[in-house]
Design a protein around this motif. Structure first.
Motif, PDB file in Angstrom:
ATOM      1  N   ILE A  82       0.835  -1.200   0.000  1.00 41.36           N
ATOM      2  CA  ILE A  82       0.000   0.000   0.000  1.00 41.36           C
ATOM      3  C   ILE A  82       0.873   1.255   0.000  1.00 41.36           C
ATOM      4  O   ILE A  82       0.632   2.207  -0.754  1.00 41.36           O
ATOM      5  CB  ILE A  82      -0.959  -0.003   1.209  1.00 41.36           C
ATOM      6  N   LEU A  83       1.911   1.263   0.826  1.00 42.93           N
ATOM      7  CA  LEU A  83       2.802   2.423   0.872  1.00 42.93           C
ATOM      8  C   LEU A  83       3.479   2.646  -0.484  1.00 42.93           C
ATOM      9  O   LEU A  83       3.621   3.788  -0.947  1.00 42.93           O
ATOM     10  CB  LEU A  83       3.858   2.231   1.964  1.00 42.93           C
ATOM     11  N   ALA A  84       3.893   1.562  -1.131  1.00 43.51           N
ATOM     12  CA  ALA A  84       4.522   1.689  -2.446  1.00 43.51           C
ATOM     13  C   ALA A  84       3.544   2.263  -3.464  1.00 43.51           C
ATOM     14  O   ALA A  84       3.917   3.082  -4.318  1.00 43.51           O
ATOM     15  CB  ALA A  84       5.045   0.331  -2.916  1.00 43.51           C
ATOM     16  N   LEU A  85       2.278   1.871  -3.383  1.00 44.58           N
ATOM     17  CA  LEU A  85       1.268   2.398  -4.300  1.00 44.58           C
ATOM     18  C   LEU A  85       0.973   3.863  -4.021  1.00 44.58           C
ATOM     19  O   LEU A  85       0.856   4.677  -4.948  1.00 44.58           O
ATOM     20  CB  LEU A  85      -0.011   1.570  -4.192  1.00 44.58           C
ATOM     21  N   LEU A  86       0.859   4.235  -2.739  1.00 46.53           N
ATOM     22  CA  LEU A  86       0.551   5.624  -2.398  1.00 46.53           C
ATOM     23  C   LEU A  86       1.721   6.551  -2.703  1.00 46.53           C
ATOM     24  O   LEU A  86       1.536   7.763  -2.814  1.00 46.53           O
ATOM     25  CB  LEU A  86       0.146   5.734  -0.930  1.00 46.53           C
ATOM     26  N   ALA A  87       2.917   6.000  -2.835  1.00 49.72           N
ATOM     27  CA  ALA A  87       4.048   6.818  -3.282  1.00 49.72           C
ATOM     28  C   ALA A  87       3.846   7.308  -4.707  1.00 49.72           C
ATOM     29  O   ALA A  87       4.480   8.275  -5.136  1.00 49.72           O
ATOM     30  CB  ALA A  87       5.351   6.018  -3.181  1.00 49.72           C
ATOM     31  N   GLU A  88       2.931   6.653  -5.450  1.00 45.28           N
ATOM     32  CA  GLU A  88       2.612   7.057  -6.823  1.00 45.28           C
ATOM     33  C   GLU A  88       1.481   8.076  -6.872  1.00 45.28           C
ATOM     34  O   GLU A  88       1.187   8.621  -7.935  1.00 45.28           O
ATOM     35  CB  GLU A  88       2.202   5.828  -7.642  1.00 45.28           C
ATOM     36  N   GLY A  89       0.816   8.329  -5.729  1.00 44.86           N
ATOM     37  CA  GLY A  89      -0.296   9.272  -5.713  1.00 44.86           C
ATOM     38  C   GLY A  89      -1.432   8.745  -4.857  1.00 44.86           C
ATOM     39  O   GLY A  89      -1.450   7.575  -4.449  1.00 44.86           O
ATOM     40  N   GLU A  90      -2.411   9.627  -4.569  1.00 46.32           N
ATOM     41  CA  GLU A  90      -3.507   9.246  -3.692  1.00 46.32           C
ATOM     42  C   GLU A  90      -4.425   8.238  -4.370  1.00 46.32           C
ATOM     43  O   GLU A  90      -4.610   8.246  -5.581  1.00 46.32           O
ATOM     44  CB  GLU A  90      -4.293  10.479  -3.256  1.00 46.32           C
ATOM     45  N   LEU A  91      -5.011   7.348  -3.549  1.00 45.31           N
ATOM     46  CA  LEU A  91      -5.896   6.296  -4.048  1.00 45.31           C
ATOM     47  C   LEU A  91      -7.050   6.105  -3.075  1.00 45.31           C
ATOM     48  O   LEU A  91      -6.925   6.380  -1.879  1.00 45.31           O
ATOM     49  CB  LEU A  91      -5.128   4.971  -4.198  1.00 45.31           C
ATOM     50  N   SER A  92      -8.158   5.615  -3.593  1.00 38.94           N
ATOM     51  CA  SER A  92      -9.315   5.329  -2.757  1.00 38.94           C
ATOM     52  C   SER A  92      -9.255   3.889  -2.272  1.00 38.94           C
ATOM     53  O   SER A  92      -8.460   3.073  -2.753  1.00 38.94           O
ATOM     54  CB  SER A  92     -10.602   5.548  -3.554  1.00 38.94           C
ATOM     55  N   VAL A  93     -10.130   3.566  -1.309  1.00 35.46           N
ATOM     56  CA  VAL A  93     -10.241   2.180  -0.839  1.00 35.46           C
ATOM     57  C   VAL A  93     -10.588   1.268  -2.001  1.00 35.46           C
ATOM     58  O   VAL A  93     -10.035   0.168  -2.144  1.00 35.46           O
ATOM     59  CB  VAL A  93     -11.305   2.069   0.272  1.00 35.46           C
ATOM     60  N   SER A  94     -11.510   1.719  -2.848  1.00 37.70           N
ATOM     61  CA  SER A  94     -11.915   0.916  -4.007  1.00 37.70           C
ATOM     62  C   SER A  94     -10.738   0.663  -4.942  1.00 37.70           C
ATOM     63  O   SER A  94     -10.560  -0.451  -5.446  1.00 37.70           O
ATOM     64  CB  SER A  94     -13.049   1.627  -4.753  1.00 37.70           C
ATOM     65  N   ASP A  95      -9.917   1.696  -5.182  1.00 38.27           N
ATOM     66  CA  ASP A  95      -8.728   1.528  -6.026  1.00 38.27           C
ATOM     67  C   ASP A  95      -7.812   0.450  -5.451  1.00 38.27           C
ATOM     68  O   ASP A  95      -7.350  -0.452  -6.174  1.00 38.27           O
ATOM     69  CB  ASP A  95      -7.944   2.840  -6.120  1.00 38.27           C
ATOM     70  N   LEU A  96      -7.538   0.539  -4.159  1.00 39.96           N
ATOM     71  CA  LEU A  96      -6.616  -0.397  -3.530  1.00 39.96           C
ATOM     72  C   LEU A  96      -7.185  -1.810  -3.509  1.00 39.96           C
ATOM     73  O   LEU A  96      -6.449  -2.792  -3.669  1.00 39.96           O
ATOM     74  CB  LEU A  96      -6.290   0.079  -2.115  1.00 39.96           C
ATOM     75  N   THR A  97      -8.505  -1.929  -3.329  1.00 40.67           N
ATOM     76  CA  THR A  97      -9.143  -3.241  -3.369  1.00 40.67           C
ATOM     77  C   THR A  97      -8.963  -3.888  -4.739  1.00 40.67           C
ATOM     78  O   THR A  97      -8.627  -5.076  -4.852  1.00 40.67           O
ATOM     79  CB  THR A  97     -10.640  -3.107  -3.035  1.00 40.67           C
TER      80      THR A  97
END
Length: 342
Positions: free
Chosen positions: A36-51
């Motif tokens: 999750i931290l690696a993904l958020l380093a690319e920009g903000e995301l929603s719960v749905s995006d991360l799911t």
């Protein structure tokens, strides 16, 4: 903002208490949370995006996000019924070196990045579909004044070579001003009342490689920011939609940091009554002295204005005016090293 800009402008690490460092490392030391931290380093995301990206249930993703929020590594903000997550600015000194050390060209991070690209492509398609329905309205307005490129060049010219610092674009719409100014800023924030417009802005900025821009949903008459938090505050083609533009400028002036600036771009007075019904304009432009007076009443000073009138021989009926105002304590910024931009 771009990764290059982000790393260049990351906060200088400061000594951290041992117990706090241990709590942060414990929070990150789990496979899903590190992903999750690696993904958020690319920009903000929603719960749905991360799911969608991680292929896990929403309750499980939510539990991991809750732990990361509680550890101080990430922060959450609401956008209507949606919740978005981003890396916490104060925690970048922890997170960025950690993420930079990871092998991101191999699974699972390479697979996460591929699914992130797919999510962003879907988001961009949805945003473009929404904006396509608005395009005739926007195209009709653009046809009435000097080209946007001329306006953008004038914006950069009036701002000059002075560092921008932290910029906020109030009523950001499609993110046009953020796309222009964010590459020159240390941080960039956009505010709009419409979730749909923020979706368009988010897709446009990601397409430009500016995924680290902070987008917030909120009322321009009551912006959800603290006093004096921005070096540059921008209201671009916003005032003519408002019932109380003077109040909006007072709120905008409240956000200007010591030595900061406020930029307004809008129309000079005109008589195109059809814009009231066709494009929901509440005001048919503003006299230069009217806006300047509001800015002074809001506590700003040294107001400059510039008109971008149609060229001779054209039938364009609208003149675009730029106003640039300064915080009254402008002299303090020149000697304040905490506000200096590298």
């Amino acid at each position: 903002m771009s990764s290059e800009s982000s790393s260049k402008n990351s906060p200088i690490p400061v000594p951290v208490p041992f117990a706090e460092a241990l709590a942060v490392l414990r929070a990150a030391a789990e496979e899903t949370r590190l992903r999750i931290l690696a993904l958020l380093a690319e920009g903000e995301l929603s719960v749905s995006d991360l799911t969608d990206i991680l292929g896990q249930s929403q309750p499980r993703i939510s539990r991991h996000l809750k732990l990361l929020v509680e550890s101080g590594l990430i922060e959450r903000h609401r956008e209507g019924a949606w919740a978005f997550f981003r890396l916490r600015e104060a925690a970048l000194g922890y997170v960025e070196p950690l993420i930079a050390a990871l092998e991101r060209s191999a699974p699972p991070l390479s697979e996460d990045r591929a699914r992130l690209d797919s999510v962003r492509a879907q988001r961009a398609e949805a945003a473009q579909s929404f904006f396509a329905r608005l395009a005739p309205k926007w195209d009709g307005l653009r046809s009435l004044h000097v080209p946007e490129a001329t306006v953008e060049a004038a914006v950069l010219d009036v701002l000059g070579d002075r560092p921008i610092g932290h910029v906020v674009d109030l009523g950001t719409g499609t993110g046009k001003m953020l796309g222009l100014l964010a590459p020159r800023a240390t941080r960039a924030t956009g505010l709009d009342s419409s979730h749909a417009m923020l979706s368009v802005a988010r897709a446009n900025l990601e397409r430009l490689g500016l995924s680290r821009v902070d987008l917030r949903q909120g009322d321009i008459h009551a912006p959800p920011f603290g006093r004096g938090g921005f070096d540059l505050v921008v209201l671009h083609q916003v005032l003519h939609y408002l019932d109380d533009p003077a109040r909006a400028l007072r709120e905008a002036a409240r956000l200007v940091a010591p030595g900061g600036r406020l930029l307004v771009v809008d129309f000079a007075p005109h008589n195109l009554e059809q814009l009231r019904e066709a494009q929901a304009h509440r005001r048919l432009g503003f006299a230069a002295e009217q806006v300047a007076g509001w800015l002074v009443q809001a506590g700003l000073s040294d107001v400059e204005s510039r008109d971008l009138a149609p060229e001779d021989g054209t039938e364009l009926p609208l003149t675009v005016t730029l106003w640039l105002a300064h915080d009254a304590s402008a002299g303090l910024a020149a000697v304040d090293p905490e506000r200096a931009v590298a």
